[in-house]
Design an enzyme around this catalytic site. Structure first.
Site, mmCIF file in Angstrom:
data_model
loop_
_atom_site.group_PDB
_atom_site.id
_atom_site.type_symbol
_atom_site.label_atom_id
_atom_site.label_comp_id
_atom_site.label_asym_id
_atom_site.label_seq_id
_atom_site.Cartn_x
_atom_site.Cartn_y
_atom_site.Cartn_z
ATOM 1 N N THR A 196 -2.811 2.097 -24.631
ATOM 2 C CA THR A 196 -3.148 2.887 -23.442
ATOM 3 C C THR A 196 -4.295 3.837 -23.719
ATOM 4 O OG1 THR A 196 -0.869 2.727 -22.644
ATOM 5 C CG2 THR A 196 -2.240 4.465 -21.701
ATOM 6 N N LEU A 197 -4.339 4.397 -24.914
ATOM 7 C CA LEU A 197 -5.438 5.294 -25.266
ATOM 8 C C LEU A 197 -6.765 4.544 -25.207
ATOM 9 C CD1 LEU A 197 -6.327 8.087 -26.254
ATOM 10 C CD2 LEU A 197 -5.982 7.259 -28.601
ATOM 11 N N LYS A 236 -0.946 -2.288 -15.369
ATOM 12 C CA LYS A 236 0.173 -2.372 -16.307
ATOM 13 C C LYS A 236 1.278 -3.139 -15.579
ATOM 14 C CE LYS A 236 2.403 -0.772 -20.115
ATOM 15 N NZ LYS A 236 1.957 -0.951 -21.513
#
Length: 233
Positions: A16-17, A37
């Site tokens: 996610t980062l 997502k």
């Protein structure tokens, strides 16, 4: 650029980062963005329904704005493998359903669309299908996020092999330092990165140092400073 599937060497590898960082970087350059997502576990109950922190981070970097249910259509509360969370909820995940929910969004023509998986490449959807099959059905090139920690070289190489064995292109990889101690020996750390660059046979989009914790939008902007956008159609 166009659409890519983002996978990781494991859960908590920094997917996610990196995904939000790439979207933030694209937005800085005036591009339209979409972060998806499709399946998320570990969601919190809110007055609007179940919400996942990772999906919210992607929603914050999607421009034009996109509603949450489009970004994360399938959400589960337990922070466990999606197929097990679905079983607890009395449901069965199906690849066809994910394809039907995801493909129309990708056809909207964003400059950069990223579909983030859950966990690693071989996370099951059900008894016969894996989440990686979504990337196969949608014919998406793959971006691999390597969680930089002890053991990451083997995990990264095995994942890259599996991606290619499934007939997909590994379009790039990025590293995310998830264990600060892994970089305590600077020379050894550089050697690990050099081995990854030499063996993954794909462009490195950047190495994100340990950023600690913080608000999702701030983290995405910080990650963007260490990334380059992938080449696409």
């Amino acid at each position: 650029m166009s659409a890519f599937f983002v996978t990781g060497t494991d859960t908590d590898a920094g997917k996610t980062l990196v995904t939000s960082g790439l979207l933030a970087l694209a937005r800085r350059r005036g591009l339209s963005t979409l972060g998806l997502k499709p399946v998320a576990s570990g969601c919190e109950a809110t007055h609007e329904g179940l919400r996942n922190a990772d999906a919210l981070a992607l929603q914050a970097q999607s421009h034009p704005a996109t509603d949450y249910d489009s970004i994360n259509p399938i959400a589960f509360a337990p922070a466990i493998a999606p197929h097990l969370a679905a079983r607890r909820a009395g449901l069965t995940l199906a690849l066809d359903t994910l394809v039907e929910r995801t493909r129309p969004l990708l056809e909207r023509g964003h400059n950069l669309a990223l579909v983030e998986g859950a966990g690693g490449w071989r996370v099951p959807l059900n008894e016969s299908e894996d989440l990686s099959a979504l990337a196969v059905r949608l014919e998406l090139p793959v971006l691999l996020v390597v969680g930089l920690r002890l053991g990451c070289i083997s995990h990264a190489r095995l994942t890259a092999e599996a991606i290619r064995a499934d007939g997909l292109t590994l379009a790039g990889w990025s590293g995310s330092l998830v264990d600060p101690e892994f970089a305590s020996d600077a020379a050894l750390y550089r050697d690990n990165l050099a081995t990854l660059e030499a063996t993954l046979s794909a462009p490195c989009l950047g190495i994100i140092p340990w950023l600690g914790t913080g608000e999702a939008r701030t983290m995405a902007e910080s990650a963007a400073e260490h990334l380059e956008l992938p080449d696409g159609d």
